[in-house]
Write a protein that holds these residues in place. Structure first.
Motif, mmCIF file in Angstrom:
data_model
loop_
_atom_site.group_PDB
_atom_site.id
_atom_site.type_symbol
_atom_site.label_atom_id
_atom_site.label_comp_id
_atom_site.label_asym_id
_atom_site.label_seq_id
_atom_site.Cartn_x
_atom_site.Cartn_y
_atom_site.Cartn_z
ATOM 1 N N LEU A 100 16.155 29.373 51.613
ATOM 2 C CA LEU A 100 17.234 28.378 51.686
ATOM 3 C C LEU A 100 18.132 28.450 50.450
ATOM 4 C CD1 LEU A 100 18.531 25.956 53.145
ATOM 5 C CD2 LEU A 100 16.937 24.473 51.937
ATOM 6 N N TRP A 104 20.854 30.573 51.780
ATOM 7 C CA TRP A 104 21.428 29.382 52.428
ATOM 8 C C TRP A 104 21.130 29.360 53.916
ATOM 9 C CZ3 TRP A 104 22.165 26.420 48.555
ATOM 10 C CH2 TRP A 104 22.571 26.975 47.337
ATOM 11 N N ASP A 158 13.467 40.183 52.985
ATOM 12 C CA ASP A 158 14.861 40.581 52.796
ATOM 13 C C ASP A 158 15.460 40.061 51.504
ATOM 14 O OD1 ASP A 158 14.848 41.893 55.103
ATOM 15 O OD2 ASP A 158 15.916 40.388 56.284
ATOM 16 N N LEU A 227 11.865 48.452 73.580
ATOM 17 C CA LEU A 227 13.067 47.615 73.593
ATOM 18 C C LEU A 227 14.195 48.264 72.800
ATOM 19 C CD1 LEU A 227 11.702 43.987 73.181
ATOM 20 C CD2 LEU A 227 12.550 45.079 75.237
ATOM 21 N N ALA A 228 13.804 48.910 71.687
ATOM 22 C CA ALA A 228 14.826 49.494 70.817
ATOM 23 C C ALA A 228 15.536 50.666 71.482
ATOM 24 C CB ALA A 228 14.202 49.939 69.497
ATOM 25 N N PHE A 229 14.817 51.409 72.325
ATOM 26 C CA PHE A 229 15.412 52.619 72.883
ATOM 27 C C PHE A 229 15.660 52.547 74.377
ATOM 28 C CE2 PHE A 229 13.134 54.230 69.059
ATOM 29 C CZ PHE A 229 14.284 54.403 68.318
ATOM 30 N N SER A 230 15.732 51.346 74.907
ATOM 31 C CA SER A 230 16.112 51.235 76.313
ATOM 32 C C SER A 230 17.240 50.223 76.390
ATOM 33 C CB SER A 230 14.926 50.775 77.154
ATOM 34 O OG SER A 230 14.696 49.406 76.921
ATOM 35 N N GLN B 27 21.932 24.323 54.350
ATOM 36 C CA GLN B 27 22.203 25.649 54.905
ATOM 37 C C GLN B 27 23.687 25.805 55.225
ATOM 38 O OE1 GLN B 27 20.423 26.844 58.561
ATOM 39 N NE2 GLN B 27 21.025 25.011 59.661
ATOM 40 N N LYS B 28 24.127 27.058 55.115
ATOM 41 C CA LYS B 28 25.539 27.338 55.375
ATOM 42 C C LYS B 28 25.653 28.152 56.652
ATOM 43 C CE LYS B 28 26.763 27.589 50.497
ATOM 44 N NZ LYS B 28 27.119 28.499 49.399
ATOM 45 N N ARG B 33 27.971 32.705 54.089
ATOM 46 C CA ARG B 33 26.857 33.081 53.204
ATOM 47 C C ARG B 33 27.166 34.266 52.300
ATOM 48 N NH1 ARG B 33 22.356 32.797 57.807
ATOM 49 N NH2 ARG B 33 22.595 30.610 58.292
ATOM 50 N N TYR B 156 22.816 49.177 71.637
ATOM 51 C CA TYR B 156 22.345 50.120 72.650
ATOM 52 C C TYR B 156 20.967 49.756 73.177
ATOM 53 C CZ TYR B 156 26.256 53.341 72.248
ATOM 54 O OH TYR B 156 27.498 53.910 72.304
ATOM 55 N N SER B 157 20.345 48.704 72.662
ATOM 56 C CA SER B 157 19.056 48.259 73.181
ATOM 57 C C SER B 157 18.891 46.784 72.836
ATOM 58 C CB SER B 157 17.921 49.082 72.577
ATOM 59 O OG SER B 157 17.620 48.607 71.294
ATOM 60 N N PRO B 158 17.972 46.077 73.531
ATOM 61 C CA PRO B 158 17.864 44.630 73.332
ATOM 62 C C PRO B 158 17.467 44.208 71.926
ATOM 63 C CG PRO B 158 16.667 45.331 75.292
ATOM 64 C CD PRO B 158 17.071 46.562 74.578
ATOM 65 N N VAL B 159 16.665 45.025 71.222
ATOM 66 C CA VAL B 159 16.236 44.588 69.885
ATOM 67 C C VAL B 159 17.063 45.196 68.754
ATOM 68 C CG1 VAL B 159 13.854 44.088 70.523
ATOM 69 C CG2 VAL B 159 14.454 46.364 69.719
ATOM 70 N N ALA B 160 17.932 46.158 69.085
ATOM 71 C CA ALA B 160 18.758 46.753 68.028
ATOM 72 C C ALA B 160 20.003 45.891 67.846
ATOM 73 C CB ALA B 160 19.150 48.172 68.407
ATOM 74 N N GLU B 216 18.164 57.421 70.966
ATOM 75 C CA GLU B 216 16.900 57.704 70.283
ATOM 76 C C GLU B 216 16.935 59.015 69.514
ATOM 77 O OE1 GLU B 216 16.001 58.526 74.713
ATOM 78 O OE2 GLU B 216 17.362 57.353 73.520
ATOM 79 N N PHE B 219 17.642 59.562 65.399
ATOM 80 C CA PHE B 219 16.646 59.676 64.338
ATOM 81 C C PHE B 219 16.508 61.115 63.870
ATOM 82 C CE2 PHE B 219 14.759 55.546 65.740
ATOM 83 C CZ PHE B 219 14.914 54.923 64.520
ATOM 84 N N ASN B 314 19.644 46.027 46.363
ATOM 85 C CA ASN B 314 18.732 45.421 47.356
ATOM 86 C C ASN B 314 18.749 46.240 48.632
ATOM 87 O OD1 ASN B 314 16.878 43.415 48.184
ATOM 88 N ND2 ASN B 314 18.477 42.336 49.299
ATOM 89 N N GLY B 317 16.793 45.631 51.920
ATOM 90 C CA GLY B 317 16.562 44.193 52.064
ATOM 91 C C GLY B 317 17.615 43.607 52.985
ATOM 92 N N GLY B 318 17.666 42.305 53.058
ATOM 93 C CA GLY B 318 18.594 41.656 53.976
ATOM 94 C C GLY B 318 20.037 41.728 53.517
ATOM 95 N N ARG B 319 20.309 41.115 52.370
ATOM 96 C CA ARG B 319 21.683 41.092 51.878
ATOM 97 C C ARG B 319 21.858 42.095 50.761
ATOM 98 N NH1 ARG B 319 24.779 37.392 54.019
ATOM 99 N NH2 ARG B 319 23.604 35.883 55.227
ATOM 100 N N ASP B 321 23.182 43.915 47.356
ATOM 101 C CA ASP B 321 23.447 43.401 46.011
ATOM 102 C C ASP B 321 24.206 44.518 45.278
ATOM 103 O OD1 ASP B 321 23.367 41.834 43.796
ATOM 104 O OD2 ASP B 321 21.276 42.237 43.289
#
Lengths: 288, 341
Positions: A100, A104, A158, A227-230, B27-28, B33, B156-160, B216, B219, B314, B317-319, B321
């Motif tokens: 947080l 944030w 992260d 999921l990642a590749f379909s 939170q923003k 952010r 290109y995929s549901p989790v990407a 795929e 890679f 970073n 990582g997420g953000r 730096d």
């Protein structure tokens, strides 16, 4: 034996994690002690109702005695659960505020889950409910807690700087503690009424915790990869759960075989599980 | 349940509720952010650095002169937009920059804007229905901007996560604000546009044409340097004098190439990206940076002596730096320029 002593002894025995037979034995033994004190008190001239009351009072607080017996039967387990509960609660709040105040972003749903599981674990450690199948409930809680901790560890990974690293280390240590408690509950602390099979059941349970961790991890990896590749329209992702389903069915089969005394076949299935995992690893890492 | 335990559980519940309330207040929105230095910058012929920095999600363009004095923001965006890239005009009198929306799921659009560095005026130059991710001038032709444009923003995929795709190289004629596509590749990914002085081609990286037919396969595919003629025509691999498996690069006027590639894998399993220099005549490539994190976005000074680059401390990582450094091209220690020490 006097019913009032049986009831009193049963409330103590229900606070331990033994099998039904072990709890029955414990109940009878405790009730026997009460009965003996009761007789002595009567011989000293106390009326029946008063002697009953004094005997139970001298015996002590039922919850306290139950907890002491539990600690004697399963040393350090309460401390381990208490550590996991307190550590998880601290990890939850620290992770929530770290994310947080640096990104944030409020991980409210995760914090609520973390506090809930941590609180239930705390209640189990401090005042375990007598009515539940505690081994099943605790193992379910530990598995759920691993999911919550894993999510928290990934969500805080992260973050830039040393806070993310420290939380990551804390998260993985708590996951290891949860795994240790699963092993302990499933194998080390295991008791069975079929005393001649006990050591085999412990060995097979321990093996299944290990193969289960592998199988679930492999299934989750393939689920992510599918999921990642379909494009999400096909159902290839369902195949990802074959390793977890295979493990579940084979574990169930082993339990049934052990019930019928088919110990060698049960061990044979463990061998198949291990062989499948090793073959899968060799194929995945393309080791000739 | 015992009273002390009940009180403890109640306190945990209250602490959770109070934290959730604090989270709700503090939170923003995602748009607000972004904070601090971005990876977008350019260096003019006189050594002035133009860079983009974010304050509560809003981008601002600042100038840092050779004496270390900062000026700005000269222009900026609301928190719903991002400055994708900027470039000094060859004579250093103006800055051109591309603005994209942060939320690209509701539709793509880009605007190219110009800041006149003498008057300080900020004017719109061109609007596009795609995503302009990078822009660059050719020193030989101050009337044209070359840019990379993505036609779609898809996952290109549901989790990407969704990313820009269907890339091509375009040019914008500043006199009449007309545009023209130099390639028709609809590439999966395209980066690092640069036009060396005296060259008749626009250079960029993308995955090898034959290598990444499906998502795929990316890679295993490697990014290669390609060139497209300024006059339009078939894009082709830059050739044997160029390094292979390159993510970011810069062709120097003398034909050498500064490029970014994976130097090694860190103990925690992350790739460490560093800048190297490649001699077209052969010989071993020389490693220029040793950040052990992520070094990229090379820019060379007009005299060819100083290399500027961005480090992301970073990375993985997420953000990000970001830090801006400069170092002598022929060897020497890197000096942190931004954020100022």
């Amino acid at each position: 034996m006097r019913p009032v002593f049986i009831r009193f002894a049963r409330t103590i025995a229900r606070r331990t994690d033994g099998t039904r037979e072990e709890r029955q034995d414990l109940t009878e033994e405790l009730a026997g002690h009460l009965e003996e004190t009761f007789r002595q008190l009567q011989e000293e001239g106390h009326p029946e109702v008063v002697a009953e009351s004094i005997a139970m009072k001298r015996f002590g607080d039922g919850r306290q005695i139950g907890r002491q017996i539990q600690e004697a039967l399963y040393p350090y387990r309460r401390g381990m659960i208490l550590t996991l509960a307190a550590g998880s609660l601290l990890f939850g709040f620290a992770g929530f505020y770290a994310v947080l105040l640096t990104s944030w972003h409020a991980l409210t749903a995760w914090l609520v889950l973390s506090s809930f599981v941590g609180s239930v674990l705390l209640a189990f450690a401090l005042d375990p409910p007598a009515a539940l199948n505690r081994r099943l409930a605790l193992n379910s809680l530990f598995i759920f807690q691993i999911g919550v901790l894993l999510a928290g560890t990934l969500l805080t990974a992260d973050m830039a700087g040393s806070a993310g690293g420290a939380l990551g280390v804390a998260g993985w240590l708590l996951i290891l503690l949860s795994l240790a408690l699963i092993y302990r509950t499933t194998a080390y602390d295991y008791r069975t009424s079929r005393s001649k099979n006990e050591k085999h059941e412990i060995a097979i349970n321990a093996a299944n915790v290990t193969t289960g961790i592998f199988s679930l991890a492999v299934s989750l990896f393939f689920f992510w990869a599918a999921l990642a590749f379909s494009d999400g329209t096909d159902r290839v992702w369902m195949f990802a759960f074959i390793p977890a389903a295979f493990w579940g069915f084979t574990y169930l089969a082993q339990a049934m075989l052990l019930n019928r005394g088919r110990i060698k076949i049960a061990y044979g299935i463990t061998g198949i599980q291990v062989a499948v995992i090793i073959t899968g690893l060799l194929l995945f890492f393309r080791i000739p | 349940m015992k009273r002390p335990l009940l009180i403890v559980l109640l306190l945990i519940g209250l602490a959770t509720a109070a934290s959730a309330a604090a989270g709700f207040v503090l939170q923003k929105p995602e748009d607000e952010r972004e904070e601090g230095l971005s990876e977008v910058y350019d260096v003019s012929a006189d050594g002035t650095v133009a860079y983009v920095s974010y304050t509560e999600g809003s981008a601002g363009i600042y100038l840092l002169n050779r004496e270390g004095q900062t000026r700005g923001p000269l222009a900026g965006t609301e928190s719903d937009s991002r400055i994708a890239d900027l470039s000094f005009s060859p004579d250093g009198s103006a800055l051109f920059f591309a603005v994209n929306p942060k939320d690209r799921t509701t539709g793509l659009k880009s605007t190219v804007r110009k800041i006149d560095l003498k008057s300080g005026s900020d004017t719109g130059v061109y609007q596009d229905g795609g995503l302009i991710t990078e822009l660059a001038f050719s020193l030989d032709d101050p009337g044209r901007i070359y840019f990379l444009r993505a036609g779609v923003f898809e996952n290109y995929s549901p989790v990407a996560a969704a990313h820009p795709h269907d890339f091509d190289v375009h040019e914008l004629e500043l006199s009449d604000r007309s545009t023209r596509a130099l390639t028709e590749l609809k590439a999966y990914d395209m980066r690092s546009i640069n036009i060396p002085e005296g060259s008749d081609s626009v250079f960029f990286t993308m995955f090898g044409e034959d290598e990444a037919e499906f998502a795929e396969e990316t890679f295993e595919a490697t990014q290669q340097i390609y060139r497209a003629p300024k006059t339009a025509g078939e894009a082709e691999k830059a050739g044997t004098g160029f390094p292979q498996d390159v993510y970011d690069f810069l062709v120097l006027p003398d034909g050498r190439v500064i490029y970014q590639t994976v130097a090694k894998t860190s103990n925690s399993g992350l790739f460490e990206y560093e800048l190297f220099i490649h001699e077209p005549t052969g010989g071993k490539d020389k490693q220029l940076t040793r950040t052990r994190t992520y070094a990229g976005k090379p820019v060379i000074s007009a005299d060819g002596q100083t290399l500027w680059f961005i480090e992301d401390r970073n990375f993985g990582g997420g953000r990000p730096d970001y830090f801006l450094y400069r170092m002598p091209l022929e060897g020497g220690a890197a000096e942190q320029v931004l954020p100022a020490l």
